[in-house]
Design a protein around this motif. Structure first.
Motif, short mmCIF file in Angstrom:
data_model
loop_
_atom_site.label_atom_id
_atom_site.label_comp_id
_atom_site.label_asym_id
_atom_site.label_seq_id
_atom_site.Cartn_x
_atom_site.Cartn_y
_atom_site.Cartn_z
N LEU A 130 1.12 -1.22 -0.04
CA LEU A 130 0.16 0.10 -0.19
C LEU A 130 0.91 1.17 0.02
O LEU A 130 1.88 1.43 0.63
N VAL A 131 0.64 2.19 -1.10
CA VAL A 131 1.40 3.51 -0.96
C VAL A 131 0.49 4.53 -0.84
O VAL A 131 -0.94 4.44 -1.00
N ARG A 132 0.91 5.69 -0.07
CA ARG A 132 0.04 6.74 0.12
C ARG A 132 -0.37 7.46 -1.15
O ARG A 132 0.42 7.62 -1.97
N GLY A 133 -1.47 7.87 -1.32
CA GLY A 133 -1.92 8.75 -2.59
C GLY A 133 -1.85 10.34 -2.49
O GLY A 133 -1.67 10.70 -1.23
N VAL A 134 -1.45 10.79 -3.48
CA VAL A 134 -1.34 12.36 -3.29
C VAL A 134 -2.53 13.04 -2.76
O VAL A 134 -3.75 12.76 -3.33
N CYS A 135 -2.57 13.87 -2.00
CA CYS A 135 -3.56 14.48 -1.21
C CYS A 135 -4.47 15.48 -2.60
O CYS A 135 -3.65 16.19 -2.96
N TYR A 156 -0.15 13.75 1.59
CA TYR A 156 -0.74 12.43 1.18
C TYR A 156 -1.94 12.27 1.80
O TYR A 156 -2.24 12.38 2.79
N ARG A 157 -2.74 11.76 1.08
CA ARG A 157 -4.25 11.38 1.68
C ARG A 157 -4.89 10.17 0.92
O ARG A 157 -4.85 9.88 -0.30
N GLY A 158 -5.08 9.00 1.84
CA GLY A 158 -5.51 8.04 1.36
C GLY A 158 -4.34 7.02 0.97
O GLY A 158 -3.27 7.37 0.79
N ARG A 159 -4.84 5.69 0.39
CA ARG A 159 -3.66 4.93 0.04
C ARG A 159 -4.28 4.16 -1.18
O ARG A 159 -5.56 3.78 -1.36
N LEU A 160 -3.54 3.33 -1.82
CA LEU A 160 -3.85 2.75 -3.04
C LEU A 160 -2.78 1.42 -3.36
O LEU A 160 -1.64 1.71 -2.56
#
Length: 677
Positions: free
Chosen positions: A567-572, A611-615
């Protein structure tokens, strides 16, 4: 005026909090109505918060007793929390509270109605007195010799000789006969009880009527073994008797107040001092801690933390105690952020409050404890998994937040790239074989597993899961939880599951050789088996299975495919901006010259991280004839990696780079997670 009774719901528990004494008829009716409303609304697990109740009458005790019977008949329960000292004693003497639990747990402990007041086994009085350290063996032998000559009771002889006091004798009798020994004071008796026994009779028999609850009269006595006196009292009152021990002097002293006709007012109870201050205070004042745990500031603090965690999408709440302060950290998108710092002396109260919510033992601070609670907040239900671990400065608590509204149970919403999603659906479409999902802790393996099972569920298929623990409940799927404490392991349950005519089996995790071998055999005998492993990449899963002792030729035949993920953090999205990458990165990763990447500047909605959320980023290996031939030769990890490279299988890093070019995440984040550059 009747007292106001506040009602709140936390998980399956309904809390009722009267805001005043339960003494007059109007307040008792308000309590009875509140109980009835709860039962009518199918709220059958009730907690009565007695923090603001300074006094209780026999009528209130009858209502509580009737409600408990009514709830028990429906499979429910009634518990109390936060009784003040006087109310605590009222519950004990009337038989509605367990004295040993009350004394050991202090304020804030939940305890059930109708428990035995003590767990002491009946033993000889002399043995109890010796255990108390108030007599010696020689003194007992001397008293026994005198008893054989005079036929007096052993305890009375020791009192007459001045060896023990009346209080020592009653304390020992309390343990021997399981009768409460309570200090008498105003508020522990009422006119409804004293009216049943004439004053002259009470003085002659040296007893004090205290409470009448239905057909049972509680009264204090100094001689619980005087059968003739007790028979006379039972005939006069026409009630069964419940005894409380106290000295003759104390009973006679309080008879005057009890029979004077002056009722003890709630205002007097509220003004009485119930707290004491230790002169030589120990490292932790447990009574103070438990009192604070029931206080509204601590309750509001804990509730606020949980609400904020749910709002911000927190996966774990860490509550840690240090030498000078206590801190709270949230795990958001895989990283911890400090959100609160409090006084160190407040930490035990916060922990106690959480233990109360999880129905755990707040008196046990030396051993780790695990539990769970369910709360309703922001119009949705959230499960919290509680774990405590003792440390040098106090217990550390971690709350795992399981928000069903945030769960992903659809493979199309896992965020996979189009080629990887198509390959996963192809693997799930097989009628038999072993599918492994692998990755380190916190990489989203369980989410992928649940989404896959949800994709496969059908009324025409028998799907059985073996989990530790069951995190999300799925319809028409037979979910089972392992229990190592009783020997019900993954391997043992898997053996029995195979006798349940399953089509698809989900094993939460393969931890040992036995489970691995049974899973492979199940895949070879026509079942589709899904499970997880803790390895860093897809080829590592194959090596781990063979290292566990699974025969390579069996694994090669059983394997359908392996899904490895991170899991990597997504850009906010709130502070997203684009930029041109440095030339060295463009050259290193062979990007187009005019490639534009994205990153977050940092804002309040992403805790200034950008970062906000993960994918998820994935690599998927599908079993092929070439791979099967290689696996039969028991290859090492390097040989497997060379084969994957030669076959052109894309790696997780390759998938991550595609997400960077798509503006979903950053190259720094992918490099951090994959540990590659």
């Amino acid at each position: 005026m009747p007292v106001a009774i506040a009602r709140s719901i936390i998980g399956t528990m309904t809390y009722l909090a009267p805001a005043g004494p339960l003494k007059d008829e109007e307040s008792c009716q308000a309590l009875e109505l509140a109980f009835s409303d709860c039962v009518a609304s199918s709220q059958i697990h009730l907690v009565l918060d007695l923090e603001q109740v300074s006094l209780m009458s026999g009528r209130a005790l009858e209502i509580i007793l009737d409600t408990n019977s009514r709830l028990a008949h429906s499979g429910g329960s009634l518990k109390y929390v936060n009784p003040v000292a006087l109310v605590k004693d009222i519950l004990i003497v009337s038989g509605l509270g367990d004295q040993s639990a009350l004394n050991s747990a202090g304020f804030g402990e939940l305890f059930s109605v109708g428990e035995d007041f003590s767990a002491f086994l009946p033993v000889r009085l002399g043995e109890i007195l010796m255990e108390m350290g108030v007599v010696t063996e020689a003194q007992l032998e001397n008293a026994a010799s005198q008893q054989s000559r005079t036929n007096k009771r052993m305890g009375n002889i020791l009192v007459e000789q001045g060896i023990i006091s009346d209080s020592n004798l009653l304390a020992a009798l309390s343990r021997q006969l399981r009768i409460p020994y309570i200090a008498l004071r105003a508020g522990l008796y009422e006119s409804a009880a004293t009216n049943l026994i004439p004053r002259e009779v009470a003085r002659r028999l040296e007893v004090l009527p205290m409470f009448k609850v239905h057909g049972t009269l509680t009264l204090a006595t100094a001689d619980p073994l005087s059968i003739p006196a007790l028979d006379e009292l039972q005939d006069i009152s026409e009630c069964k008797l419940r005894l409380v021990l106290q000295t003759r002097a104390e009973i006679l002293k309080h008879q005057g107040d009890a029979y004077s006709g002056n009722e003890f007012s709630p205002e007097m109870a509220e003004n009485m001092a119930t707290d004491i201050e230790l002169v030589e205070q120990a490292q932790e004042d447990f009574a103070r801690i438990d009192e604070m745990a029931g206080g509204s500031p601590v309750i509001n603090l804990v509730n606020g933390l949980i609400q904020r965690a749910v709002r911000d999408g927190v996966s774990d709440i860490h509550i840690e105690s240090g030498r000078t302060h206590s801190s709270v950290r949230f795990r958001i998108d895989g990283l911890l952020y400090k959100v609160l710092s409090t006084r160190a002396d407040l930490h035990p109260a916060i922990v106690s409050r959480l233990k109360i919510m999880a129905n755990l033992d707040i008196a046990e601070r030396r051993l780790p404890q695990d539990g769970r609670m369910q709360v309703m907040t922001q119009s949705r239900t959230v499960d919290l998994r509680f774990s405590s671990l003792p440390g040098i400065y106090g217990e550390k608590v971690v709350l795992r937040v399981l928000d069903k509204n945030q769960s992903i149970l659809d493979v199309d919403k896992l965020g996979m790239s189009t080629p990887n999603l198509a390959l996963l659906k192809k693997l799930l479409g097989r009628s038999h074989g072993l599918i492994l999902v692998t990755g380190p802790t916190g990489s989203g393996k369980t989410t992928t597993l649940y989404a896959s099972v949800n994709q496969l569920k059908s009324i025409e298929k028998n799907i059985v899961t073996i989990e530790d623990p069951v995190e999300y409940q799925l319809d028409i799927i037979n979910q089972n939880q392992v229990n190592e404490a009783i020997g019900l392991s993954f391997a043992k349950m898997l053996k029995h599951v195979l006798r349940q005519d399953p089509d698809i089996i989900m094993v939460g995790e393969i931890r040992d050789r036995e489970t691995a071998e049974i899973a492979v055999q199940a895949a070879l005998t026509g079942h589709l088996v899904l499970s997880t492993l803790h390895t860093n990449d897809a080829v590592g899963a194959l090596s781990r299975m063979m290292d566990m002792g699974v025969e390579p030729y069996l694994l090669s035949s059983a394997l359908a495919g392996v899904v490895a993920q991170r899991l990597v953090r997504g850009v906010c999205p709130a502070c997203k901006t684009t930029y041109l990458p440095p030339p060295e990165l463009v050259e290193k990763y062979h990007w187009p010259e005019r490639a534009r990447l994205t990153r977050g500047r940092g804002c309040s909605s992403c805790y200034d991280s950008g970062y906000r959320g993960r994918l998820g980023i994935h690599e998927i290996i599908e079993s092929s004839e070439g791979l099967q031939r290689l696996m039969v030769k028991n290859p090492n990890k390097d040989e497997l990696k060379a084969f994957m490279a030669a076959e052109g299988y894309p790696t997780m890093f390759d998938d991550g780079i595609e997400r960077v070019l798509g503006g979903r995440t950053t190259i720094e984040e992918v490099s951090r997670v994959i540990h590659s550059a």
